[in-house]
Design a protein around this motif. Structure first.
Motif, PDB file in Angstrom:
ATOM      1  N   TRP A  75       0.853  -1.181   0.000  1.00  0.00           N
ATOM      2  CA  TRP A  75       0.000   0.000   0.000  1.00  0.00           C
ATOM      3  C   TRP A  75       0.889   1.231   0.000  1.00  0.00           C
ATOM      4  O   TRP A  75       1.800   1.356   0.822  1.00  0.00           O
ATOM      5  N   MET A  76       0.608   2.151  -0.881  1.00  0.00           N
ATOM      6  CA  MET A  76       1.364   3.394  -0.973  1.00  0.00           C
ATOM      7  C   MET A  76       0.431   4.582  -0.754  1.00  0.00           C
ATOM      8  O   MET A  76      -0.607   4.676  -1.421  1.00  0.00           O
ATOM      9  N   VAL A 133      -3.028   3.459  -2.359  1.00  0.00           N
ATOM     10  CA  VAL A 133      -3.206   2.692  -3.586  1.00  0.00           C
ATOM     11  C   VAL A 133      -2.374   1.414  -3.506  1.00  0.00           C
ATOM     12  O   VAL A 133      -1.355   1.361  -2.816  1.00  0.00           O
ATOM     13  N   CYS A 134      -2.845   0.416  -4.244  1.00  0.00           N
ATOM     14  CA  CYS A 134      -2.143  -0.859  -4.365  1.00  0.00           C
ATOM     15  C   CYS A 134      -2.366  -1.339  -5.798  1.00  0.00           C
ATOM     16  O   CYS A 134      -3.520  -1.424  -6.246  1.00  0.00           O
ATOM     17  N   ASN A 135      -1.282  -1.588  -6.513  1.00  0.00           N
ATOM     18  CA  ASN A 135      -1.365  -2.003  -7.918  1.00  0.00           C
ATOM     19  C   ASN A 135      -2.217  -1.038  -8.746  1.00  0.00           C
ATOM     20  O   ASN A 135      -3.079  -1.444  -9.509  1.00  0.00           O
ATOM     21  N   ARG A 136      -1.997   0.246  -8.512  1.00  0.00           N
ATOM     22  CA  ARG A 136      -2.670   1.334  -9.241  1.00  0.00           C
ATOM     23  C   ARG A 136      -4.169   1.446  -8.989  1.00  0.00           C
ATOM     24  O   ARG A 136      -4.883   2.127  -9.714  1.00  0.00           O
ATOM     25  N   LYS A 137      -4.648   0.758  -7.958  1.00  0.00           N
ATOM     26  CA  LYS A 137      -6.062   0.844  -7.588  1.00  0.00           C
ATOM     27  C   LYS A 137      -6.159   1.369  -6.167  1.00  0.00           C
ATOM     28  O   LYS A 137      -5.341   1.035  -5.320  1.00  0.00           O
ATOM     29  N   GLN A 138      -7.178   2.170  -5.940  1.00  0.00           N
ATOM     30  CA  GLN A 138      -7.369   2.731  -4.613  1.00  0.00           C
ATOM     31  C   GLN A 138      -7.824   1.659  -3.627  1.00  0.00           C
ATOM     32  O   GLN A 138      -8.699   0.849  -3.933  1.00  0.00           O
ATOM     33  N   VAL A 139      -7.201   1.676  -2.464  1.00  0.00           N
ATOM     34  CA  VAL A 139      -7.626   0.800  -1.373  1.00  0.00           C
ATOM     35  C   VAL A 139      -8.909   1.413  -0.800  1.00  0.00           C
ATOM     36  O   VAL A 139      -8.920   2.594  -0.436  1.00  0.00           O
ATOM     37  N   PRO A 140     -10.004   0.642  -0.739  1.00  0.00           N
ATOM     38  CA  PRO A 140     -11.241   1.212  -0.175  1.00  0.00           C
ATOM     39  C   PRO A 140     -11.004   1.729   1.242  1.00  0.00           C
ATOM     40  O   PRO A 140     -10.299   1.107   2.038  1.00  0.00           O
ATOM     41  N   ILE A 141     -11.598   2.854   1.545  1.00  0.00           N
ATOM     42  CA  ILE A 141     -11.383   3.504   2.835  1.00  0.00           C
ATOM     43  C   ILE A 141     -11.809   2.592   3.995  1.00  0.00           C
ATOM     44  O   ILE A 141     -11.166   2.562   5.041  1.00  0.00           O
ATOM     45  N   GLU A 142     -12.880   1.805   3.795  1.00  0.00           N
ATOM     46  CA  GLU A 142     -13.323   0.888   4.847  1.00  0.00           C
ATOM     47  C   GLU A 142     -12.248  -0.163   5.128  1.00  0.00           C
ATOM     48  O   GLU A 142     -12.028  -0.551   6.279  1.00  0.00           O
ATOM     49  N   THR A 143     -11.581  -0.637   4.071  1.00  0.00           N
ATOM     50  CA  THR A 143     -10.506  -1.614   4.219  1.00  0.00           C
ATOM     51  C   THR A 143      -9.333  -0.999   4.970  1.00  0.00           C
ATOM     52  O   THR A 143      -8.768  -1.624   5.867  1.00  0.00           O
ATOM     53  N   LEU A 144      -8.989   0.238   4.609  1.00  0.00           N
ATOM     54  CA  LEU A 144      -7.891   0.935   5.275  1.00  0.00           C
ATOM     55  C   LEU A 144      -8.156   1.055   6.772  1.00  0.00           C
ATOM     56  O   LEU A 144      -7.300   0.718   7.593  1.00  0.00           O
TER      57      LEU A 144
END
Length: 176
Positions: A75-76, A133-144
């Motif tokens: 995650w970046m 982001v992970c692999n150019r896709k946004q990490v859902p805020i709920e997951t974060l």
């Protein structure tokens, strides 16, 4: 160059000695305004504030105990927007502390407040909006939030952040 040294120092020493905070607590890290951090007006140059803020946000993630976990998941963090309010200058050789905390989130972004403080008081307040982001896709805020181990109520965004969000939306609509 000194920011690379500070980044290396952050990873090699400071992160290993974080006191540990919870997800909504305030992280604190101190620096000193060195002469090459300052401009011809003999104060911390405006371009250094975002660089120090990057270091402070990195430290906050480590302070929360999430650095290894987020790196392992690849995650970046990405800054989407920021707004600065400068109150007074930071002088050469003056020690300052950066307070960093998550103030809330919405369906897409998380919001962070950062404050630059010296013995003379508050110098700058900054709000930052971002995503991971992970692999150019946004990490859902709920997951974060759940991966960060926070299961409490979502905090209410400060009024100034709500107004800033509205301003950002207006800018987006007018320039689409």
């Amino acid at each position: 160059m000194n920011l690379y040294f500070r980044l290396v120092w952050l990873f090699l020493w400071r992160i290993r000695h974080c006191p540990g905070i919870s997800f909504l607590d305030t992280s604190r890290i101190s620096y000193r305004a060195l002469p090459f951090d300052c401009d011809v007006n003999l104060h911390l140059t405006n371009s250094r504030y975002p660089a120090f803020m990057d270091l402070a946000r990195t430290y906050m993630i480590a302070d929360m105990g999430l650095m290894k976990k987020f790196l392992k998941m690849k995650w970046m963090p990405i800054v989407n927007a920021s707004e600065f309010t400068y109150i007074r200058d930071i002088k050469p050789f003056e020690k300052f502390e950066i307070e960093t905390k998550v103030v809330g989130w919405d369906e897409k972004y998380f919001y962070i407040e950062q404050r630059f403080i010296t013995a003379r008081g508050l110098h700058c307040i900054v709000h930052v909006r971002g995503v991971f982001v992970c692999n150019r896709k946004q990490v859902p805020i709920e997951t974060l939030v759940s991966e960060a181990g926070y299961y409490g109520d979502k905090p209410e965004l400060p009024a100034e952040v709500v107004k800033w969000k509205q301003f950002l939306q207006l800018k987006k609509e007018r320039n689409s």
